[in-house]
Design a protein around this motif. Structure first.
Motif, PDB file in Angstrom:
ATOM      1  N   LYS A  32       0.811  -1.215   0.000  1.00 28.84           N
ATOM      2  CA  LYS A  32       0.000   0.000   0.000  1.00 28.84           C
ATOM      3  C   LYS A  32       0.843   1.262   0.000  1.00 28.84           C
ATOM      4  CE  LYS A  32      -3.517   2.416   2.740  1.00 28.84           C
ATOM      5  NZ  LYS A  32      -4.290   2.381   3.999  1.00 28.84           N
ATOM      6  N   GLY A  33       1.894   1.310   0.789  1.00 27.49           N
ATOM      7  CA  GLY A  33       2.768   2.480   0.830  1.00 27.49           C
ATOM      8  C   GLY A  33       2.092   3.688   1.451  1.00 27.49           C
ATOM      9  N   THR A  34       2.524   4.880   1.053  1.00 29.93           N
ATOM     10  CA  THR A  34       2.000   6.109   1.670  1.00 29.93           C
ATOM     11  C   THR A  34       0.567   6.412   1.249  1.00 29.93           C
ATOM     12  OG1 THR A  34       2.985   7.375  -0.143  1.00 29.93           O
ATOM     13  CG2 THR A  34       4.300   7.120   1.868  1.00 29.93           C
ATOM     14  N   ASP A  35       0.175   6.058   0.034  1.00 21.82           N
ATOM     15  CA  ASP A  35      -1.201   6.211  -0.445  1.00 21.82           C
ATOM     16  C   ASP A  35      -1.692   7.650  -0.266  1.00 21.82           C
ATOM     17  OD1 ASP A  35      -3.613   5.437  -1.553  1.00 21.82           O
ATOM     18  OD2 ASP A  35      -4.442   4.700   0.336  1.00 21.82           O
ATOM     19  N   ALA A  36      -1.044   8.582  -0.953  1.00 14.53           N
ATOM     20  CA  ALA A  36      -1.324   9.997  -0.762  1.00 14.53           C
ATOM     21  C   ALA A  36      -2.776  10.364  -1.062  1.00 14.53           C
ATOM     22  CB  ALA A  36      -0.381  10.823  -1.647  1.00 14.53           C
ATOM     23  N   PHE A  37      -3.388   9.740  -2.058  1.00 21.13           N
ATOM     24  CA  PHE A  37      -4.746  10.116  -2.451  1.00 21.13           C
ATOM     25  C   PHE A  37      -5.825   9.169  -1.923  1.00 21.13           C
ATOM     26  CE2 PHE A  37      -1.968  11.878  -5.755  1.00 21.13           C
ATOM     27  CZ  PHE A  37      -2.345  13.203  -5.723  1.00 21.13           C
ATOM     28  N   GLY A  38      -5.424   8.086  -1.242  1.00 22.08           N
ATOM     29  CA  GLY A  38      -6.400   7.164  -0.678  1.00 22.08           C
ATOM     30  C   GLY A  38      -6.942   6.144  -1.644  1.00 22.08           C
ATOM     31  N   TYR A  39      -6.399   6.070  -2.883  1.00 19.60           N
ATOM     32  CA  TYR A  39      -6.913   5.125  -3.875  1.00 19.60           C
ATOM     33  C   TYR A  39      -6.652   3.684  -3.436  1.00 19.60           C
ATOM     34  CZ  TYR A  39      -6.723   9.329  -6.809  1.00 19.60           C
ATOM     35  OH  TYR A  39      -6.871  10.595  -7.317  1.00 19.60           O
ATOM     36  N   ARG A  40      -5.505   3.438  -2.831  1.00 22.94           N
ATOM     37  CA  ARG A  40      -5.159   2.067  -2.467  1.00 22.94           C
ATOM     38  C   ARG A  40      -5.942   1.595  -1.249  1.00 22.94           C
ATOM     39  NH1 ARG A  40       1.222   1.347  -4.178  1.00 22.94           N
ATOM     40  NH2 ARG A  40       1.032   2.553  -6.105  1.00 22.94           N
ATOM     41  N   GLY A  41      -6.254   2.499  -0.355  1.00 19.63           N
ATOM     42  CA  GLY A  41      -7.120   2.138   0.765  1.00 19.63           C
ATOM     43  C   GLY A  41      -8.510   1.751   0.290  1.00 19.63           C
ATOM     44  N   GLU A  42      -9.019   2.484  -0.713  1.00 26.24           N
ATOM     45  CA  GLU A  42     -10.311   2.132  -1.304  1.00 26.24           C
ATOM     46  C   GLU A  42     -10.249   0.754  -1.952  1.00 26.24           C
ATOM     47  OE1 GLU A  42     -13.297   4.398  -4.347  1.00 26.24           O
ATOM     48  OE2 GLU A  42     -11.361   3.743  -5.140  1.00 26.24           O
ATOM     49  N   PHE A  43      -9.107   0.442  -2.592  1.00 24.09           N
ATOM     50  CA  PHE A  43      -8.953  -0.862  -3.239  1.00 24.09           C
ATOM     51  C   PHE A  43      -9.063  -1.990  -2.211  1.00 24.09           C
ATOM     52  CE2 PHE A  43      -5.987  -4.292  -4.583  1.00 24.09           C
ATOM     53  CZ  PHE A  43      -6.726  -4.783  -5.642  1.00 24.09           C
ATOM     54  N   LEU A  44      -8.515  -1.800  -1.035  1.00 31.97           N
ATOM     55  CA  LEU A  44      -8.618  -2.827   0.015  1.00 31.97           C
ATOM     56  C   LEU A  44     -10.082  -3.090   0.361  1.00 31.97           C
ATOM     57  CD1 LEU A  44      -5.631  -1.723   2.267  1.00 31.97           C
ATOM     58  CD2 LEU A  44      -5.880  -3.964   1.179  1.00 31.97           C
ATOM     59  N   GLN A  45     -10.904  -2.049   0.354  1.00 28.07           N
ATOM     60  CA  GLN A  45     -12.334  -2.233   0.610  1.00 28.07           C
ATOM     61  C   GLN A  45     -13.000  -3.000  -0.533  1.00 28.07           C
ATOM     62  OE1 GLN A  45     -13.973   1.648   1.328  1.00 28.07           O
ATOM     63  NE2 GLN A  45     -12.570   2.106   3.007  1.00 28.07           N
ATOM     64  N   LEU A  46     -12.583  -2.706  -1.767  1.00 27.37           N
ATOM     65  CA  LEU A  46     -13.163  -3.411  -2.909  1.00 27.37           C
ATOM     66  C   LEU A  46     -12.812  -4.895  -2.891  1.00 27.37           C
ATOM     67  CD1 LEU A  46     -12.809  -1.003  -5.970  1.00 27.37           C
ATOM     68  CD2 LEU A  46     -14.770  -1.377  -4.482  1.00 27.37           C
ATOM     69  N   ILE A  47     -11.636  -5.238  -2.356  1.00 22.54           N
ATOM     70  CA  ILE A  47     -11.270  -6.655  -2.261  1.00 22.54           C
ATOM     71  C   ILE A  47     -12.292  -7.404  -1.423  1.00 22.54           C
ATOM     72  CG2 ILE A  47      -9.554  -8.281  -1.352  1.00 22.54           C
ATOM     73  CD1 ILE A  47      -7.405  -6.205  -2.032  1.00 22.54           C
ATOM     74  N   GLU A  48     -12.702  -6.817  -0.315  1.00 22.24           N
ATOM     75  CA  GLU A  48     -13.692  -7.475   0.550  1.00 22.24           C
ATOM     76  C   GLU A  48     -15.039  -7.588  -0.152  1.00 22.24           C
ATOM     77  OE1 GLU A  48     -12.883  -8.990   3.334  1.00 22.24           O
ATOM     78  OE2 GLU A  48     -10.851  -8.343   2.829  1.00 22.24           O
ATOM     79  N   LYS A  49     -15.422  -6.567  -0.896  1.00 24.35           N
ATOM     80  CA  LYS A  49     -16.691  -6.646  -1.628  1.00 24.35           C
ATOM     81  C   LYS A  49     -16.626  -7.705  -2.720  1.00 24.35           C
ATOM     82  CE  LYS A  49     -18.037  -1.867  -0.709  1.00 24.35           C
ATOM     83  NZ  LYS A  49     -18.409  -0.549  -1.256  1.00 24.35           N
ATOM     84  N   ALA A  50     -15.471  -7.769  -3.410  1.00 22.51           N
ATOM     85  CA  ALA A  50     -15.315  -8.784  -4.456  1.00 22.51           C
ATOM     86  C   ALA A  50     -15.322 -10.183  -3.856  1.00 22.51           C
ATOM     87  CB  ALA A  50     -14.003  -8.545  -5.207  1.00 22.51           C
ATOM     88  N   ARG A  51     -14.710 -10.328  -2.704  1.00 23.90           N
ATOM     89  CA  ARG A  51     -14.733 -11.631  -2.027  1.00 23.90           C
ATOM     90  C   ARG A  51     -16.170 -12.030  -1.714  1.00 23.90           C
ATOM     91  NH1 ARG A  51     -10.957 -13.624   2.491  1.00 23.90           N
ATOM     92  NH2 ARG A  51     -10.218 -11.467   2.583  1.00 23.90           N
TER      93      ARG A  51
END
Length: 773
Positions: A750-769
């Motif tokens: 994930k790294g620093t994730d300045a814009f929050g896009y990668r944090g949102e992706f983590l949420q999408l993983i749970e929805k996709a699961r």
């Protein structure tokens, strides 16, 4: 075939030989076969409804019946207590009753099916167009040229209301109005329908209903599914309340106009028909949110033998539409269609932290290559190729922008034209004195609604945006022509010249096929005017057309599902969206057969090129914008993998002949390359934005046997996104990959994730699961 024979077959009253003969005839005629299936369904229903055991005669009633019908033969015909009863069919004993029942069934079935067919066709047209009035004014033609009935349906009697409704399916994905594509989808908006019969509307009883309040009936039981359109409840018109019809409103607002429970509604709004009369009752429906959407078919890349195909060539892709579109489906708790998942666009949605070219560097972008273990096939390797474009200063060159806005009737939904207007306002706020903006709209016709205006005059641009309203057809080709004329007329040499098209991609007037559109757009791209496409809306998204236009127009394609996505594309990444730093960018990878046995490019299925195209400067390829990052992944099978250890052989051994010998490379070359340790060499060709001759970059890669745990954060995150796409697409190459592995890799990378896009992706993983279960 006689109707009586068909009915007797449906009632199972034929002998074995007769039944076989009938079924043999049915196989020869599809129309009769369909009629037979409908008759069988109807007869099964009657058998179920009339087969209640409580209606059977008691022994006393049966004896009285026999005595009354055949007094002279009671003793002869009554079953003996000592002998088994001989069961004789009631229908066979009474031929007249049989014929009468058969005639009733045939006539009833024909009337009901005709009525249901007319009602179904009309409802589908209303539901998918949202305009009841147009369907009344003129009949539509189906694809075969036949007229579609628009007669208002007559409400069936109560016993008939529970009959199973024949399914109506229109399998063609690209169809005329009123067609519904197959597939099981959910989470749709609710469409309300109020069909009106012209004669009933003018009757005295109807006129009286306008003046006298009518008691609201209870919501009816939802009807059976009709194809992909499912009735979920019933509403009753309670008061006109100033309602003008053919609009979309919230469920709360609809409650002031219509009474009745809104059962099972999952969408955010209710689309309502034209005003009816107080007391009108009608069904409302769940309609698939993407029943009329189209996507280019994707055939997953397979493993290639390095000895036979040592070169892999493709065009880069900076589009990000697929990620936002997939997010839209997952946020609706719906699995996206497989062809909507383009893995390269998922990967390239996320800006990388890698550095661009050094100041003063000759090349407009930097290239990095990394290799580590593959998480879904531990014995395989993954190679990551990353390109990062040069950033430009805030004082970019002057721009000549043409906003091309689809204002047709299909753009009336809240997530279409209203969102387009908000997006363009955001972009307008970023413009300055060196920018000029004009605006063209298209619907049934085209119009220049804003002549070239300085970016400093924001009030005038905003006022033109605010005046946009939807309505009419979709003459997309005429709008594109007029927009290019405006762009060419205001062309700025050495500046940014771009048409920004905002649409759902539904071009149903004029040039409408992707083939015709791409030819025209390709010709216009040579003038130096590039094209950006912003896709909007659900239910009618023509992703295939939008992707084609972006590819051929030397531009990019983004899907805007929210204000935050509009901000990402038009504000945070404005320079990357508008300013091109290199065009016709191609990648060609050469694999060393001494190190790599086989390879597979992950994604980019629609971007593959022939190996000869790499050095051919006449071949079109992708463009890179300022600050853009482009990433590609290769799955690699090592050459030293023990025989039989590869879990997926590319081709089984031949049974009837010996396989052709693989082309052998000179042993000296293999020895030298094996000793060098180079696994592959990445080559890139690109042109300057206004150039015609390409330049070459080469970057070799050695396999340092790095494990996944020691790979860079960017490598881990890219791998997580690729695995996410493979699981969503149910890839046959996903091997041992799990959703938990995807989540862990994304978390580690994930790294620093300045814009929050990668944090949102983590949420999408749970929805996709969740939806994958």
């Amino acid at each position: 075939m006689k109707p009586e024979q068909l009915t007797a077959w449906a009632l199972n009253e034929l002998s074995h030989e007769e039944k076989a003969q009938i079924e043999s005839l049915l196989k020869e005629d599809n129309d009769v076969q369909a009629q037979a299936a409908q008759t069988k369904t109807f007869c099964d229903f009657l058998s179920t409804e009339l087969g209640d055991d409580s209606l059977e005669f008691t022994p006393e009633q049966r004896e009285r019946l026999w005595s009354a019908d055949e007094p002279s033969a009671v003793n002869a015909s009554k079953p003996s207590a000592s002998a088994p009863a001989k069961q004789t069919s009631f229908w066979r004993r009474h031929a007249l009753v049989n014929l009468a029942a058969a005639a009733a069934v045939v006539v009833g079935t024909t009337v009901l099916l005709r009525r249901e067919t007319e009602e179904t066709v009309q409802r589908e047209n209303i539901l998918l167009t949202g305009k009841l009035t147009e369907s009344k004014k003129q009949p539509s033609k189906d694809q075969d040229g036949s007229l579609l009935s628009r007669a208002a349906p007559v409400p069936p009697a109560e016993p008939v209301a529970s009959l199973p409704t024949p399914s109506v399916q229109k399998p063609d994905e690209r169809r005329d109005v009123g067609h519904v594509s197959p597939g099981a989808y959910a989470n749709a908006d609710v469409i309300a329908e109020a069909p009106m019969d012209r004669e009933r509307a003018e009757s005295p009883a109807r006129q009286q209903a306008k003046e006298v309040p009518v008691q609201t009936p209870a919501p009816a039981k939802p009807a059976a599914p009709r194809g992909n359109i499912t009735a979920v409840g019933r509403l009753t018109l309670d008061t006109s309340n100033g309602y003008t019809g053919n609009t979309t409103m919230t469920a709360e607002a609809a409650a002031t106009t219509y009474s009745g429970a809104i059962v099972g509604m999952k969408g955010p709004s209710v689309s309502l028909p034209e005003p009816g009369v107080v007391g009108d009752s009608f069904d409302y429906y769940e309609v698939p949110p993407h029943s009329n959407e189209s996507y280019t078919q994707i055939v997953e890349n397979a493993l290639k033998d390095v000895m036979r195909e040592p070169l892999s060539t493709f065009s880069i892709d900076v589009d990000t539409a697929s990620y936002a579109n997939v997010r839209r489906f997952l946020n609706q708790n719906t699995a996206p269609p497989r062809d909507a998942v383009r893995i390269e666009e998922l990967i390239n949605y996320f800006p990388t932290t890698e550095e661009g070219p050094a100041p003063g560097a000759k090349e407009p972008f930097a290239v990095e290559v990394e290799m580590a273990a593959c998480p879904w096939q531990p014995q395989h390797r993954l190679a990551r190729i990353a390109i990062k474009g040069r950033q430009i200063s805030q004082d970019r060159q002057s721009s000549n922008l043409v906003f091309l806005v689809d204002v047709s009737g299909s753009m009336g939904d809240p997530n279409k034209l209203p969102l387009v207007k908000q997006s363009l306002r955001m972009l307008t706020e970023q413009l300055g004195e060196n920018d000029r903006v004009s605006m063209v709209t298209y619907a049934g016709g085209t119009q220049v609604v804003l002549s070239p205006t300085s970016g400093q005059n924001k009030a005038e641009i905003m006022a033109a945006i605010d005046r946009l309203q939807s309505g009419g057809g979709t003459h997309g080709s005429a709008g594109i022509r007029l927009a290019y004329e405006q762009a060419v007329a205001g062309f700025i040499k050495g500046g940014v010249n771009r048409v920004i098209l905002c649409s759902d991609g539904d071009f149903n007037v004029g040039i409408s096929s992707p083939e015709e559109l791409e030819t025209y757009i390709t010709e216009k791209a040579r003038s130096g005017v590039f094209l950006s496409l912003l896709g909007y809306g659900t239910g009618n998204l023509k992703d295939r057309t939008m992707e084609t236009l972006a590819d051929k127009g030397n531009g990019n394609y983004a899907y805007i599902d929210s204000l935050s996505e509009a901000r990402k594309v038009l504000v945070e990444q404005m320079n990357g969206t508008l300013v091109t730093i290199a065009k016709d960018v191609k990648i060609q990878v050469e694999f060393n057969p001494a190190v790599i046995r086989s390879y597979r490019l992950i994604g980019y299925e629609n971007r593959l090129l022939a190996k000869e195209d790499f050095n051919d400067d006449t071949k079109d390829a992708g463009e890179i914008g300022a600050g853009h990052s482009v990433t590609a992944l290769y799955e690699l099978v090592p050459a030293n993998l023990p025989p039989g250890a590869d879990p997926r052989p590319m081709v089984d051994d031949l049974k009837y002949q010996q396989p052709a010998a693989a082309p052998a490379a000179p042993s000296a070359v293999i020895a030298d390359t094996a000793e060098s340790g180079e696994a592959l060499t990445v080559k890139l060709r690109y042109k300057a934005p206004e150039g015609s001759v390409s330049s070459l970059i080469e970057v070799p890669l050695r396999d340092d046997k790095r494990g996944l745990e020691t790979a860079s954060d960017e490598f881990k995150f890219t791998t997580a996104v690729a695995g996410f796409g493979m699981l969503l697409r149910q890839s046959s190459y996903s091997g041992q990959l799990t959703w938990e592995q995807v989540r862990q890799l994304a978390l580690e990378g994930k790294g620093t994730d300045a814009f929050g896009y990668r944090g949102e992706f983590l949420q999408l993983i749970e929805k996709a699961r969740g939806v994958s279960r």
